[in-house]
Design a protein around this motif. Sequence first.
Motif, PDB file in Angstrom:
ATOM      1  N   LYS A   1      -1.504 -48.161  -5.650  1.00  0.00           N
ATOM      2  CA  LYS A   1      -0.827 -47.045  -6.319  1.00  0.00           C
ATOM      3  C   LYS A   1       0.265 -46.469  -5.422  1.00  0.00           C
ATOM      4  N   PRO A   2       1.333 -47.237  -5.177  1.00  0.00           N
ATOM      5  CA  PRO A   2       2.415 -46.700  -4.338  1.00  0.00           C
ATOM      6  C   PRO A   2       3.309 -45.746  -5.120  1.00  0.00           C
TER       7      PRO A   2
ATOM      8  N   ASN B   1       4.482 -34.456  -9.360  1.00  0.00           N
ATOM      9  CA  ASN B   1       3.535 -33.768  -8.481  1.00  0.00           C
ATOM     10  C   ASN B   1       2.125 -34.348  -8.567  1.00  0.00           C
ATOM     11  N   ILE B   2       1.692 -34.675  -9.780  1.00  0.00           N
ATOM     12  CA  ILE B   2       0.355 -35.262  -9.935  1.00  0.00           C
ATOM     13  C   ILE B   2       0.365 -36.701  -9.417  1.00  0.00           C
ATOM     14  N   GLY B   3       1.463 -37.423  -9.678  1.00  0.00           N
ATOM     15  CA  GLY B   3       1.565 -38.801  -9.201  1.00  0.00           C
ATOM     16  C   GLY B   3       1.460 -38.895  -7.693  1.00  0.00           C
ATOM     17  N   ILE B   4       2.141 -38.002  -6.982  1.00  0.00           N
ATOM     18  CA  ILE B   4       2.053 -37.986  -5.516  1.00  0.00           C
ATOM     19  C   ILE B   4       0.630 -37.657  -5.066  1.00  0.00           C
ATOM     20  N   THR B   5      -0.021 -36.760  -5.793  1.00  0.00           N
ATOM     21  CA  THR B   5      -1.382 -36.372  -5.434  1.00  0.00           C
ATOM     22  C   THR B   5      -2.374 -37.518  -5.643  1.00  0.00           C
TER      23      THR B   5
ATOM     24  N   LYS C   1      -2.852 -36.057  -0.380  1.00  0.00           N
ATOM     25  CA  LYS C   1      -4.076 -36.104   0.429  1.00  0.00           C
ATOM     26  C   LYS C   1      -4.849 -37.420   0.277  1.00  0.00           C
ATOM     27  N   ARG C   2      -4.570 -38.178  -0.784  1.00  0.00           N
ATOM     28  CA  ARG C   2      -5.269 -39.463  -0.966  1.00  0.00           C
ATOM     29  C   ARG C   2      -4.452 -40.637  -0.426  1.00  0.00           C
ATOM     30  N   ALA C   3      -3.268 -40.339   0.097  1.00  0.00           N
ATOM     31  CA  ALA C   3      -2.324 -41.418   0.411  1.00  0.00           C
ATOM     32  C   ALA C   3      -2.116 -41.611   1.904  1.00  0.00           C
ATOM     33  N   LYS C   4      -1.784 -42.851   2.252  1.00  0.00           N
ATOM     34  CA  LYS C   4      -1.174 -43.130   3.540  1.00  0.00           C
ATOM     35  C   LYS C   4       0.318 -42.845   3.395  1.00  0.00           C
TER      36      LYS C   4
ATOM     37  N   ASP D   1      -0.075 -29.932  -7.033  1.00  0.00           N
ATOM     38  CA  ASP D   1      -0.651 -30.279  -8.337  1.00  0.00           C
ATOM     39  C   ASP D   1      -1.274 -29.057  -9.020  1.00  0.00           C
ATOM     40  N   ASN D   2      -1.145 -27.872  -8.382  1.00  0.00           N
ATOM     41  CA  ASN D   2      -1.585 -26.614  -8.987  1.00  0.00           C
ATOM     42  C   ASN D   2      -0.371 -25.990  -9.670  1.00  0.00           C
ATOM     43  N   ILE D   3      -0.126 -26.413 -10.892  1.00  0.00           N
ATOM     44  CA  ILE D   3       1.172 -26.208 -11.531  1.00  0.00           C
ATOM     45  C   ILE D   3       1.085 -25.197 -12.659  1.00  0.00           C
ATOM     46  N   MET D   4       1.951 -24.192 -12.603  1.00  0.00           N
ATOM     47  CA  MET D   4       2.096 -23.250 -13.711  1.00  0.00           C
ATOM     48  C   MET D   4       3.133 -23.800 -14.678  1.00  0.00           C
TER      49      MET D   4
END
Length: 554
Positions: free
Chosen positions: A204-205, A263-267, A292-295, A548-551
């Motif tokens: 998932k790059p 934002n969610i994709g990066i997360t 936080k899940r990524a290298k 990812d805490n998006i308003m």
Amino acid sequence: MLLTGAQILIECLKEQNVDTIFGFPGGAVLNIYDELYKSSKEIRHILTSHEQGASHAADGYARSTGKVGVVIATSGPGATNLVTGIATAYMDSVPMVAITGNVPVSLLGRDSFQEVDTAGITMPITKHNYIVKDVKDLADTIREAFYIAQEGRPGPVLIDIPKDITINKTEYIKAEPKVVDRSLDEIDSTSLDVAIELIKASKKPFIYAGGGVILSEAADNLLKFAETIQAPVTCSLMGQGGFPGEHPLYTGMVGMHGSKASNIGITHCDLLVVIGARFSDRVIGKADSFAKRAKVLHIDIDPAEVNKNIKTYHHIIGDIKGALEKINNSLEPMDREEWITEVTELKQKYPLKYKDTCLTAQYVLEKLYEVTNGEAIITTEVGQHQMWAAQFYKYNHPRTFLSSGGLGTMGYGFGACIGAQVANPDKVVVNIAGDGSFRMNLNEIATAVRYNLPLIVLVMNNHVLGMVRQWQNLFYEERYSYTTLDRDIDYVKLAEAFGAVGYNLTEKEEVEEVLKKAIEEKRPVIINCEIDKDDKVWPMVAPGAPIDNIMVGE
């Protein structure tokens, strides 16, 4: 050849293929301006209304062309009026050479008339600066300044020239400009090999591209890279245009006002490939929650940016274009259909939205995109309109979105619009402004009229300082402290008083016709767009919150 310092300066500018200078004359630079007068057929000088406008114009010229922008100002207040423009260029890595006059060498440090320590003032906001105290050093200083402005990570360089140095004579010998070396010798092959293995191993790059992609002319390389490894792409504000905005792999902007898909994709990704970006706080939000899940694989020319804000798993230091060329040559096309489908569904589930019952800035920008076929150069001031311009006008080419990202300079856009229009006379150039930002440098209407520049200014007029009001609404219990402007300025009459054309926009049905008329005018046009004071920029991540805490607003 025996020449004065002023003559040497002009000859050195010609060496560097400078064809345009922005500036404002004064006593300390009279000798320079006298020589500019004699060379007016070779070097065009654009007289702005204020030195700050000149600095932003040089910046816009540089960003839209990739050339070095040149600005000139006199000593004292002339030089200090450049400071905001120099800082803007410094924060966004824009190649610029600022030339300032100063009092004669014998009067330096004596509190002489219109004397300031320009070199001292600008030291923190330039790549390098000089004060020339011997005319024999002038030519080499100018040549070195242009080289430094362009090499490595670009940025502004200042040359402070006392008045007597412009009068004194010395021998001048013409020289060819030093070639800016984009050599890849410094890129370690082992680093490249590790990066390639990380990319191959990833399921998932995600690619996060910044302004460095544009500065290194690497947009085509980035496109090939993304298509080869089948990774979604998001861009920072400064990266707009570095990847085609209409491309299926593009997910929109990232960060505080980025798309939910980005934002969610990066997360959710397992490898974040960061290319020419510096992990601004407006992008990463809460640092320990970012990707936080990524290298994290970071590719950048500036080693100072590596591990500064976000700890990387691996990095490559070097020219982005060359690094991507080498990586691309070592990769075969990959299949990541499941990951692309997941991100595409996020895009479909969380599109950018706005109210469609009345005139809005978002609607105007979408119509502008249609009318210009996405081929305009867009400059912006700073505020809500800036974010809307990044969200709702699609940038398919580099150097078509010019905005103050790092410094957030209100008043930047009009000067940049002038510089971009001067550099690109056949392009439609539009400045997206808010009424608060526009008033900061609206005196540059006179410059646009003087040179009959066919630029357009869209004033998103909500009668408030919109972005500050939005924060007051969300985080300060609706205490609107000094953000309500409530000044009934007639922008049509204002435009006409300067000799420009003015239009008012109040209804959606008028937008397309007015935009087409403005383009057909072929002279400066100011369009006042009346929008609601409570329109907000959505999505939004609160400062310091995870991205990812998006308003999403209404």
